[in-house]
Design an enzyme around this catalytic site. Sequence first.
Site, PDB file in Angstrom:
ATOM      1  N   THR A 161      47.192 -70.713 -65.110  1.00 55.85           N
ATOM      2  CA  THR A 161      45.749 -70.494 -65.185  1.00 55.85           C
ATOM      3  C   THR A 161      45.002 -71.776 -64.843  1.00 55.85           C
ATOM      4  OG1 THR A 161      43.943 -70.090 -66.747  1.00 55.85           O
ATOM      5  CG2 THR A 161      45.968 -70.929 -67.686  1.00 55.85           C
ATOM      6  N   ASP A 162      43.783 -71.617 -64.353  1.00 53.56           N
ATOM      7  CA  ASP A 162      42.959 -72.812 -64.113  1.00 53.56           C
ATOM      8  C   ASP A 162      42.536 -73.466 -65.426  1.00 53.56           C
ATOM      9  OD1 ASP A 162      41.109 -70.904 -64.926  1.00 53.56           O
ATOM     10  OD2 ASP A 162      39.742 -71.197 -63.241  1.00 53.56           O
ATOM     11  N   GLU A 163      42.697 -72.734 -66.535  1.00 59.99           N
ATOM     12  CA  GLU A 163      42.277 -73.286 -67.839  1.00 59.99           C
ATOM     13  C   GLU A 163      43.107 -74.490 -68.266  1.00 59.99           C
ATOM     14  OE1 GLU A 163      41.323 -71.009 -71.214  1.00 59.99           O
ATOM     15  OE2 GLU A 163      40.607 -69.301 -70.089  1.00 59.99           O
ATOM     16  N   TYR A 204      45.285 -71.238 -76.408  1.00 61.10           N
ATOM     17  CA  TYR A 204      45.814 -70.477 -75.265  1.00 61.10           C
ATOM     18  C   TYR A 204      46.130 -71.423 -74.106  1.00 61.10           C
ATOM     19  CZ  TYR A 204      45.526 -68.143 -70.779  1.00 61.10           C
ATOM     20  OH  TYR A 204      45.768 -67.765 -69.484  1.00 61.10           O
ATOM     21  N   LYS A 258      49.727 -72.474 -72.220  1.00 60.55           N
ATOM     22  CA  LYS A 258      50.014 -72.274 -70.788  1.00 60.55           C
ATOM     23  C   LYS A 258      50.357 -73.610 -70.118  1.00 60.55           C
ATOM     24  CE  LYS A 258      49.709 -68.916 -68.602  1.00 60.55           C
ATOM     25  NZ  LYS A 258      50.727 -67.876 -68.288  1.00 60.55           N
TER      26      LYS A 258
HETATM   27  O1  DAU Z   1      40.306 -68.803 -66.011  1.00 57.21           O
HETATM   28  C1  DAU Z   1      41.381 -67.927 -66.169  1.00 57.21           C
HETATM   29  C2  DAU Z   1      41.381 -67.380 -67.568  1.00 57.21           C
HETATM   30  O2  DAU Z   1      40.317 -66.470 -67.658  1.00 57.21           O
HETATM   31  C3  DAU Z   1      42.682 -66.702 -67.939  1.00 57.21           C
HETATM   32  O3  DAU Z   1      43.717 -67.639 -67.899  1.00 57.21           O
HETATM   33  C4  DAU Z   1      42.572 -66.116 -69.340  1.00 57.21           C
HETATM   34  O4  DAU Z   1      43.752 -65.433 -69.687  1.00 57.21           O
HETATM   35  C5  DAU Z   1      41.420 -65.173 -69.379  1.00 57.21           C
HETATM   36  O5  DAU Z   1      41.268 -64.687 -70.705  1.00 57.21           O
HETATM   37  C6  DAU Z   1      40.139 -65.826 -68.904  1.00 57.21           C
HETATM   38  O6  DAU Z   1      39.610 -66.731 -69.891  1.00 57.21           O
HETATM   39  P1  DAU Z   1      38.083 -66.666 -70.343  1.00 57.21           P
HETATM   40  O7  DAU Z   1      37.982 -67.224 -71.704  1.00 57.21           O
HETATM   41  O8  DAU Z   1      37.198 -67.251 -69.298  1.00 57.21           O
HETATM   42  O9  DAU Z   1      37.852 -65.052 -70.330  1.00 57.21           O
HETATM   43  P2  DAU Z   1      37.032 -64.085 -71.287  1.00 57.21           P
HETATM   44  O10 DAU Z   1      36.984 -62.759 -70.587  1.00 57.21           O
HETATM   45  O11 DAU Z   1      37.519 -64.133 -72.671  1.00 57.21           O
HETATM   46  O12 DAU Z   1      35.566 -64.714 -71.261  1.00 57.21           O
HETATM   47  C7  DAU Z   1      34.855 -64.891 -70.070  1.00 57.21           C
HETATM   48  C8  DAU Z   1      33.568 -65.608 -70.421  1.00 57.21           C
HETATM   49  O13 DAU Z   1      32.746 -64.734 -71.203  1.00 57.21           O
HETATM   50  C9  DAU Z   1      33.764 -66.844 -71.256  1.00 57.21           C
HETATM   51  O14 DAU Z   1      32.791 -67.819 -70.889  1.00 57.21           O
HETATM   52  C10 DAU Z   1      33.500 -66.381 -72.688  1.00 57.21           C
HETATM   53  C11 DAU Z   1      32.454 -65.299 -72.501  1.00 57.21           C
HETATM   54  N1  DAU Z   1      32.480 -64.186 -73.461  1.00 57.21           N
HETATM   55  C12 DAU Z   1      33.682 -63.552 -73.658  1.00 57.21           C
HETATM   56  C13 DAU Z   1      33.772 -62.508 -74.562  1.00 57.21           C
HETATM   57  C14 DAU Z   1      35.090 -61.806 -74.779  1.00 57.21           C
HETATM   58  C15 DAU Z   1      31.330 -63.776 -74.120  1.00 57.21           C
HETATM   59  O15 DAU Z   1      30.225 -64.335 -73.901  1.00 57.21           O
HETATM   60  N2  DAU Z   1      31.417 -62.743 -75.012  1.00 57.21           N
HETATM   61  C16 DAU Z   1      32.592 -62.099 -75.263  1.00 57.21           C
HETATM   62  O16 DAU Z   1      32.589 -61.167 -76.113  1.00 57.21           O
END
Ligand code: DAU
Length: 337
Positions: free
Chosen positions: A123-125, A150, A154
């Site tokens: 992941t880029d994370e 997380y 990774k």
């Molecule tokens: O960059 C790649 C990564 O992207 C992957 O390696 C991870 O497995 C994947 O979960 C994802 O990480 P994020 O933390 O960016 O994804 P998430 O969908 O959880 O959140 C996307 C953005 O939205 C992040 O800035 C947090 C925000 N968010 C997320 C959730 C679930 C909200 O504002 N509200 C929420 O309820």
Amino acid sequence: MKLLVTGGAGFIGSNFVRYWLAKYPGDYVVNFDVLTYSGNLENLAEIQNNPRYSFIKGDLRNMADVEAAMSGVDIVVHFAAETHVDRSLFAAGDFITSNILGTQILCEAAAKHHVTRFHYISTDEVYGELPLNSTQKFTQDTPFDPRNQYSASKASAEHFVRAYYHTHHLPITITNCTNNFGPYQHPEKFIPLFITNLLQGKKVPIYGDGLNIRDWLYVVDHCRAVDLVIRKGVIGKSYLVGAQHKEISNLELTHKLLKLLGKDDSSIEFVTDRPAHDHRYAVDWSKIAALGWQPEHDLDTWLAATVDWYKTHRDWWQRVKSGDYLKYYDRVYGHRS
Ligand code: DAU
């Protein structure tokens, strides 16, 4: 060619299994998955009787399971992981055992069986975060700086994959991809959570001020990138995979989803921010572009297609959003609103 795909019942893994079987009619795919909450064989219902596909329920943390699955395998594509940042904050142990120990055991078995390729989905994370209002991008040379449990798991697993390359000559390649979206994504993640909440007439929980930036890639483009790196990538190297340089804030993305679903700002609820919420991700994918890859699916068209998919697959996500999911939702969001 025989592929062992770990985590093939998950979101990206199941899209990849479907992609590979359709693209390579001479290949055989074994899907190895422990079927935790995010692994769902319904994701592969339409190919379950394909004679070139088989499923093994097994645990990467168990060498006997892994050894049994490795027989006759040419290529390992390792997707299996705990992937959700919010969960990693309260269940770090699962991330350590699945993502780090599971990867190390898989590497050990793959090296012993002399596979011709071991491809690790990273992941880029692992590179941490970039400042908002900057044009900086992650490159292959950016030092690792994971900032949550997380991404720490990774990053650690990625180090182990490289260690097996150096010490056991495991023929590895790695892709570090940005945020994915598309069909079969678990509704714990931003896009499917927001779509399904809106379809249920609920509000959408935006963390903090909603100004954090992500760069969204349609899942099929990720599958194409992995395919290309397996075929043309240099052993021992990693390739960053990103979208069409149209990074957008979570708030802007929310507005797109509200519009697609005929809702307005009254459906937004700003909630307490995620701890150590990475501000911005952006990747320089020129290295994989030089191999001949670029994203083919634009955000607006494929976001609309994804909304349609969730509209027409209510049964799928309603089943997923029940039972333990409700306990999870309460745990993560109960104290935020
Ligand atoms: O960059 C790649 C990564 O992207 C992957 O390696 C991870 O497995 C994947 O979960 C994802 O990480 P994020 O933390 O960016 O994804 P998430 O969908 O959880 O959140 C996307 C953005 O939205 C992040 O800035 C947090 C925000 N968010 C997320 C959730 C679930 C909200 O504002 N509200 C929420 O309820």
